[in-house]
Design an enzyme around this catalytic site. Structure first.
Site, PDB file in Angstrom:
ATOM      1  N   HIS A  75      11.533  -3.662  -0.746  1.00 20.49           N
ATOM      2  CA  HIS A  75      10.529  -4.410  -1.502  1.00 20.49           C
ATOM      3  C   HIS A  75      11.161  -5.079  -2.722  1.00 20.49           C
ATOM      4  CE1 HIS A  75       7.329  -1.323   0.033  1.00 20.49           C
ATOM      5  NE2 HIS A  75       7.569  -2.263   0.935  1.00 20.49           N
ATOM      6  N   ARG A  81       7.435  -9.590   8.264  1.00 22.37           N
ATOM      7  CA  ARG A  81       7.147  -9.909   9.665  1.00 22.37           C
ATOM      8  C   ARG A  81       6.085  -8.981  10.257  1.00 22.37           C
ATOM      9  NH1 ARG A  81      12.560  -7.909  12.944  1.00 22.37           N
ATOM     10  NH2 ARG A  81      12.373  -5.670  12.467  1.00 22.37           N
ATOM     11  N   ARG A 102       0.852  -1.193   0.000  1.00 24.97           N
ATOM     12  CA  ARG A 102       0.000   0.000   0.000  1.00 24.97           C
ATOM     13  C   ARG A 102       0.888   1.244   0.000  1.00 24.97           C
ATOM     14  NH1 ARG A 102       0.207  -1.036   5.677  1.00 24.97           N
ATOM     15  NH2 ARG A 102       0.619   0.863   6.880  1.00 24.97           N
TER      16      ARG A 102
END
Length: 548
Positions: free
Chosen positions: A363, A449, A356
């Protein structure tokens, strides 16, 4: 719950066993189920090399196939066998030894088999030139009570596969998958006209997203707003009443029950759905908050949305009359469309990535680690409603375009939007996101996590631990659990706590707050955090916002 099973195809040579079995394997792969195909001809070449075609040798061949099939099923996979297996007694023997055994009899008239036989073996056998040919000079004993019968003289391959799949779903061997139910354009005209004649309920963008995703099959196995039984089971156990995993209630919340059985859902004067009400019940918001979000603190954004919603939950079938729009229509792909791209590109495996936020180097690192062993990446940003301080969806989409254009092989990555709205439900939403990506065709899903977390409401690694509560294969998608990643100046590259031995002082990371502060000041984001092309998109957006 997913479990191992054996799908045993039997029938004469040329009936279509291997063709249907291969198509079934492709369908199972699409659904995220691991399967192995034991084809009769290949088994004869390898596992049963040296065996002849006496009854004793044929029985030995079938017992060997049955043994290997049981091993596959025991490990949670689906063993698909495609062998003539002409004798009923040894087939029944294998059945008795094999839990979750599904027999599929593939038949066709002898004249059809003769017509299909390009090698002319049937004609030679009928002429007496080939001895011990099953169905002509050697017996074939039809199954007495097979679970499925496919007649390939009258059915297409797709129809036969659909029969097998329907049986597997009905008997609980395979989770039901919701087919896309989006009306064609000509149907929409009549449905929208009907909606204007019905009692109206005003809803918002979150309801629009839910209605569309139900109709598109994105929330399979559910295809309707939840009944009270499913709602109660999800709240209590994180499963539907039938036992299938599902962790987020999908209901229409109202201040009072609808006054009619059939109502239209509107956003202002725009019809977005027609709801057939089958259930209306009071849903205690405090209980739901604790079950889904792990807190009833109204500072939590998901809890705040829940407490601002009505106390009544409505269940029922819904027809979608509108699509959520991201502003990037070329990326607004339905689950079926994503699966089509996956098939067209020849990807057997596809890893999904949820975000989001603007994509950054951490990433990118996780995605590329996954791509080392997985065929394709579905970069699947959530573009539904998020917190007011999150980066707007249109800015994020431009960031993704820049990154994919410059740093990914074009044939290994696919950008598509996820119309869902963000709940910030931490572990429960991690499972929900995995289920959604399975429906889009992903075989793997990356989970950090603190997946879908916000603030300090969830314990570190809770989003990892929740997946320990599911049996192997139960979710239909494999979870890739990743540690926190960062740029390490000593390592000279991206790393994680699993791979980097250096102290935190050498790890370069930026919090969301720090990113927003740098952007507000018009300063470049460091290249260790994000690619310069992405940083430029974010800076330009921040400047436009400041001067608006």
């Amino acid at each position: 719950m997913s479990h191992g099973l054996v799908v045993w195809f039997t029938g004469l040579s040329g009936a279509g066993k291997s063709t249907i079995a291969t198509a079934l394997q492709a369908e199972l792969t699409r659904r995220g189920r691991h399967s192995e195909l034991l084809d009769g001809d290949e088994v004869r070449t390898h596992l049963s090399k040296g065996l002849g075609f006496s009854k004793e040798d044929r029985d030995t061949n079938i017992r060997r196939i049955g043994y290997v099939a049981r091993l596959v099923a025991r490990s949670g996979g689906v063993a698909i066998t495609a062998a003539i297996s002409p004798y009923r007694e040894v087939r029944d023997e294998v059945r008795a030894q094999t839990p979750n055994f599904v027999e599929v009899y593939v038949r066709a008239p002898l004249e059809t088999l003769v017509e299909r036989d390009v090698k002319g073996l049937y004609r030679k056998a009928i002429a007496g030139e080939i001895a011990n040919f099953t169905g002509v000079s050697d017996p074939y004993e039809e199954p007495l009570r097979p679970e499925v019968v496919c007649d390939t003289s009258t059915e297409t391959v797709a129809e036969s596969v659909a029969k097998v799949v329907a049986t597997l779903e009905r008997t609980g061997h395979l989770e039901r998958v919701v087919a896309e139910r989006l009306p064609a354009e000509e149907e929409l005209v009549a449905l929208r006209a009907e909606a204007r004649r019905l009692p109206r309920l005003q809803v918002g963008q979150r309801e629009l997203a839910d209605v569309f995703m139900l109709a598109a099959g994105a929330l399979s196995p559910i295809d309707a707003f939840m009944s009270r039984d499913d709602y109660a089971a999800v709240i209590a156990n994180g499963r539907l009443a039938g036992g299938a995993p599902f962790t987020i209630p999908i209901v229409l919340r109202l201040d009072e029950p609808p006054a009619a059985e059939r109502v239209a859902l509107f956003i202002a004067d725009r019809p977005i759905g027609i709801l057939h009400v089958t259930d209306a019940y009071e849903a205690e918001r405090g209980t739901e908050a604790l079950a889904v979000y792990g807190t009833d603190d109204e500072k939590h954004p998901g809890v705040r949305v829940l407490f601002d919603s009505g106390r009544w939950a409505v269940g029922g079938d819904v027809v979608s009359l509108a699509r959520p729009a991201s502003g990037f229509p070329e990326y607004d792909l339905t689950p079926a469309q994503v699966r089509e791209v996956k098939a067209r590109r020849g990807w057997r495996t596809m890893v999904g990535f949820q975000t989001r936020n603007p994509v950054h180097r951490a990433h990118e690192y996780l995605q590329k680690v996954a791509l080392e062993s997985i065929d394709g990446l579905l970069l699947h940003p959530l573009v539904g409603e998020t917190k007011s301080d999150d980066i707007p969806a249109d800015v994020r989409m431009r960031c993704y375009e820049e990154l994919l254009a410059g740093y990914y092989p074009a044939d290994r990555a696919l950008l598509a939007t996820n119309p869902a709205w963000m709940r910030y439900a931490g572990p429960k939403e991690a499972v929900f996101h995995a289920i959604v990506r399975r429906n889009y065709g992903c075989t793997h899903f990356i989970v950090g996590r603190d997946h879908a977390g916000v603030g300090n409401y969830y314990d570190t690694y809770a989003a990892h631990r929740i997946f320990d509560g599911y049996a192997p294969g139960e979710l239909g998608i494999e979870i890739l659990r990743f540690e926190h990643t960062f740029y390490c100046s000593a390592c000279g590259g991206m790393a994680s706590s699993r791979t980097c031995p250096h102290s935190k002082e050498l790890h370069r990371t930026l919090s969301g707050t720090a990113v927003r502060e740098l952007l507000a000041e018009g300063r470049d984001l460091p290249p260790e955090f994000t690619r310069p092309e992405v940083a430029r998109v974010l800076l330009d957006a921040a400047k436009q916002e400041a001067t608006a």
